[in-house]
Motif scaffolding. Structure first.
Motif, PDB file in Angstrom:
ATOM      1  N   ALA A  22       0.864  -1.094  -0.182  1.00  0.00           N
ATOM      2  CA  ALA A  22       0.017   0.053   0.090  1.00  0.00           C
ATOM      3  C   ALA A  22       0.867   1.269  -0.138  1.00  0.00           C
ATOM      4  O   ALA A  22       0.303   2.272  -0.093  1.00  0.00           O
ATOM      5  N   GLY A  23       2.101   1.243   0.293  1.00  0.00           N
ATOM      6  CA  GLY A  23       2.971   2.466   0.341  1.00  0.00           C
ATOM      7  C   GLY A  23       2.665   3.410   1.128  1.00  0.00           C
ATOM      8  O   GLY A  23       2.246   3.263   2.486  1.00  0.00           O
ATOM      9  N   SER A  24       2.352   4.654   0.797  1.00  0.00           N
ATOM     10  CA  SER A  24       1.801   5.577   1.645  1.00  0.00           C
ATOM     11  C   SER A  24       0.183   5.538   2.086  1.00  0.00           C
ATOM     12  O   SER A  24      -0.254   6.105   2.791  1.00  0.00           O
ATOM     13  N   GLY A  25      -0.388   4.654   1.375  1.00  0.00           N
ATOM     14  CA  GLY A  25      -1.799   4.206   1.600  1.00  0.00           C
ATOM     15  C   GLY A  25      -2.771   5.308   0.728  1.00  0.00           C
ATOM     16  O   GLY A  25      -3.995   5.114   0.973  1.00  0.00           O
ATOM     17  N   THR A  26      -2.247   6.138   0.152  1.00  0.00           N
ATOM     18  CA  THR A  26      -3.256   6.984  -0.901  1.00  0.00           C
ATOM     19  C   THR A  26      -4.316   6.173  -1.708  1.00  0.00           C
ATOM     20  O   THR A  26      -5.467   6.741  -1.627  1.00  0.00           O
ATOM     21  N   THR A  27      -3.840   5.087  -2.192  1.00  0.00           N
ATOM     22  CA  THR A  27      -4.841   4.387  -3.118  1.00  0.00           C
ATOM     23  C   THR A  27      -5.732   3.771  -2.509  1.00  0.00           C
ATOM     24  O   THR A  27      -7.049   3.819  -2.804  1.00  0.00           O
ATOM     25  N   ILE A  28      -5.559   3.251  -1.190  1.00  0.00           N
ATOM     26  CA  ILE A  28      -6.641   2.409  -0.607  1.00  0.00           C
ATOM     27  C   ILE A  28      -7.603   3.394  -0.010  1.00  0.00           C
ATOM     28  O   ILE A  28      -8.719   3.185   0.104  1.00  0.00           O
ATOM     29  N   ASN A  29      -6.991   4.599   0.560  1.00  0.00           N
ATOM     30  CA  ASN A  29      -7.657   5.743   0.932  1.00  0.00           C
ATOM     31  C   ASN A  29      -8.628   6.258   0.078  1.00  0.00           C
ATOM     32  O   ASN A  29      -9.793   6.392   0.254  1.00  0.00           O
ATOM     33  N   ASP A  30      -8.287   6.292  -1.152  1.00  0.00           N
ATOM     34  CA  ASP A  30      -9.067   6.891  -2.425  1.00  0.00           C
ATOM     35  C   ASP A  30     -10.258   5.947  -2.507  1.00  0.00           C
ATOM     36  O   ASP A  30     -11.475   6.284  -2.972  1.00  0.00           O
ATOM     37  N   ILE A  31      -9.854   4.581  -2.765  1.00  0.00           N
ATOM     38  CA  ILE A  31     -10.942   3.744  -2.777  1.00  0.00           C
ATOM     39  C   ILE A  31     -11.991   3.572  -1.618  1.00  0.00           C
ATOM     40  O   ILE A  31     -13.106   3.667  -1.962  1.00  0.00           O
ATOM     41  N   ALA A  32     -11.603   3.949  -0.342  1.00  0.00           N
ATOM     42  CA  ALA A  32     -12.502   4.149   0.728  1.00  0.00           C
ATOM     43  C   ALA A  32     -13.298   5.316   0.517  1.00  0.00           C
ATOM     44  O   ALA A  32     -14.692   5.250   0.780  1.00  0.00           O
TER      45      ALA A  32
END
Length: 166
Positions: A22-32
């Motif tokens: 997830a790295g810094s988490g921006t992708t999963i945060n955007d999905i959420a």
């Protein structure tokens, strides 16, 4: 995102999504964020992995809605039950795996039948594309290829496979 929304609609019940590396988490945060806008977040369990705990994870707006874990792709079977994940997002993360064959075996084990993975990686277009891993089939026929910025002097393209567990 369209693949995720189709999967949620098709499944009709608890949907489990894993963001590998997830790295810094921006992708999963955007999905959420997108799922919350569409009032679907209550039906989805979000998981994100990294090889180390990232301080940025805690500061993301949707951090509390995501189950963060430190694990390597080659240890997924220790963290997830077989056939328990509906969708895996693997943007560039598998490129760092020392043993891609084992990584795909782990992903295959935790994905339910019909579960999907988006797998993207940088690739030198002078070389032959890798085969679709054993136990998976292409969802959209051929892989999607995105050319690099023409101003860059490079032979690299981004390749995206949409795969489904057989």
């Amino acid at each position: 995102m369209r693949q995720i929304l189709q999967g949620i609609k098709k499944r009709g019940k608890r949907y489990r999504l894993l963001d590998l590396g997830a790295g810094s988490g921006t992708t999963i945060n955007d999905i959420a964020t997108e799922l919350e806008k569409r009032r679907l977040l209550g039906n989805v369990e979000l998981y994100a992995t990294g090889v180390k705990l990232m301080p940025e994870w805690k500061s993301l707006p949707n951090a509390a809605k995501i189950k963060w874990m430190v694990t390597h792709t080659n240890n997924l079977a220790e963290r997830f039950l077989p056939n328990s994940i509906d969708f895996v997002n693997a943007n560039y993360s598998l490129a760092h795996s020392q043993n891609k064959e084992d990584a795909f075996l782990q992903i295959h084990r935790i994905l339910r039948k019909g579960g999907r993975i988006i797998y993207s990686f940088n690739h030198n277009f002078l070389n032959k594309l890798p085969r679709i891993p054993k136990g998976f089939k292409a969802v959209k026929g051929k892989p999607q290829i995105k050319m690099s910025d023409p101003s860059e002097d490079t032979n690299t393209v981004t390749v995206v496979y949409y795969l489904e567990k057989k």
